[in-house]
Design an enzyme around this catalytic site. Structure first.
Site: not given
Ligand code: GDP
Ligand code: MN
Length: 353
Positions: A96, A176
């Site tokens: 991530y 993101e």
């Protein structure tokens, strides 16, 4: 505005960021450019994987079946207009990484987690690392340690440099990447991306054509049960038009300033919004064209009459740039142009009486 995954990835690819090879699927174009591929529903929400919105298909038959079903599949209240089809990536790890704005420091923060993917929210928030993006060398070192990927520090530095450049150039508020995929042959690939860009910067990006792009008209609902809708250009004239509608004894449903750059598409969008008012039985159009062009408005009026069923009667007053061209478009269609706003309001009042 929030970009769909395929919009964000297409933008990111222009910064040489590693996005998988892809093609777009919609009901008009249902043939696979290559197989196998991953089909991904392009809805403006996360959690698609868990909701059946991400599926690998291997054959043409399977492609057609899954694509048809996915185009109909509702995910958290959204149905996709298109699907993104991507080459299948063989995943060793899912990481991530995101970039966000630290407003108090006037800087960009990098946030990372060594276990990305669909369960990222379930991760302990203490395990997220936050670093300033300013110092790329330090940020990439921090990331490679956090991911336990010592051999990838320079690849991560290159990735962060491009993400940072994309973030700044595209006036992003959030970027993101989840998952950032480490492939079985140790390449970093952008598996999914969520990107939000600043609407206040739209004027700097004339090429932006995103599904979520706000219409460039100022529309205010005044009274959902009003009997008269208004379309005008310029905030002052739009307010004066609303006042005049009131003074004529009618009830304005809305304020609408189509703006200086009004074109056929934006005016047509305005007509569609007006159609939501159930009690509207008159549409008053009052345009004083300077930058706006009367013929563009006239084309939108014709398009609205053709495309929108049960359009309420129009009471139109146009003046200014390209008035003659507008008259030439509208008179063959027997659309009346009133000489003044007062005349158009008199006609509307008479019809409603
Ligand atoms: P989200 O659920 O809306 O966040 O959708 P994602 O695009 O993140 O996809 C969810 C999950 O599908 C990912 O975390 C991966 O595990 C899986 N996935 C996505 N693309 C691929 C791919 O190319 N190959 C494989 N094997 N899995 C994928
Ligand atoms: Mn995701």
């Amino acid at each position: 505005m929030k970009l769909l995954e395929h919009e964000a990835k297409s933008l990111l690819s222009t910064y040489q960021l590693p996005v998988p090879r892809c093609f777009i699927v919609d009901s008009a174009s249902m043939e696979p450019a290559f197989l196998p591929c991953v089909l991904k529903s392009q809805v403006p929400t996360g959690g698609r994987g868990k909701a059946g919105g991400v599926k690998v298909v291997n054959s043409t038959k399977e492609f057609h079946q899954v694509a048809a079903a996915m185009l109909q599949l509702d995910i958290k209240g959204y149905k996709p207009q298109v699907l993104l089809a991507e080459e299948v990536v063989s995943i060793k790890r899912e990481l991530y990484v995101s970039l966000l704005i630290d407003y108090s420091a006037a800087a960009i923060t990098v946030m990372s987690h060594p276990r990305g993917g669909v369960e990222v929210e379930a991760n302990n928030s203490d395990d997220f690392l936050q670093l300033p993006l300013d110092d790329l060398r330090a940020a990439s070192l921090g990331l490679s340690e956090h991911y336990d990927l010592a051999g990838q520090q320079f690849a991560l530095e290159a990735l962060l440099e491009k993400l940072g450049r994309a973030f700044r150039t595209e006036d992003a508020l959030l970027l993101e990447i989840n998952p950032l995929i480490l492939t079985t042959d140790n390449q970093l690939v952008i598996g999914d991306s969520k990107m939000e860009v600043d609407n206040a910067s739209i004027f700097r990006h004339p090429t932006w054509q995103f599904a979520d792009k706000p219409a460039d008209v100022n529309f205010v609902t005044l009274n959902t049960t009003g009997n008269t809708a208004t379309i005008a250009n310029g905030a002052g004239l739009a307010m004066a038009t609303v006042d005049s509608v009131y003074n004529a004894g009618l009830v304005p449903a809305n304020f609408l300033d189509v703006g200086g750059g009004a074109n056929e598409a934006s005016v047509l969008a305005a007509f569609r919004r007006i159609k939501q008012f159930k009690n509207v039985t008159a549409i008053v159009i009052n345009i004083f064209a300077g930058i706006t062009r009367c013929d563009e408005i006239a084309k939108a009026i014709l398009a609205a009459r053709q495309q929108i069923t049960d359009l309420p009667p129009l009471y139109i007053h146009l003046e200014g740039t390209n008035f003659e061209a507008a008259a030439a478009i509208l008179s063959p269609e027997n659309i009346t142009l009133y000489a003044s706003l007062d005349d158009s309001l008199a006609a509307a009042t008479e019809q409603l009486a």
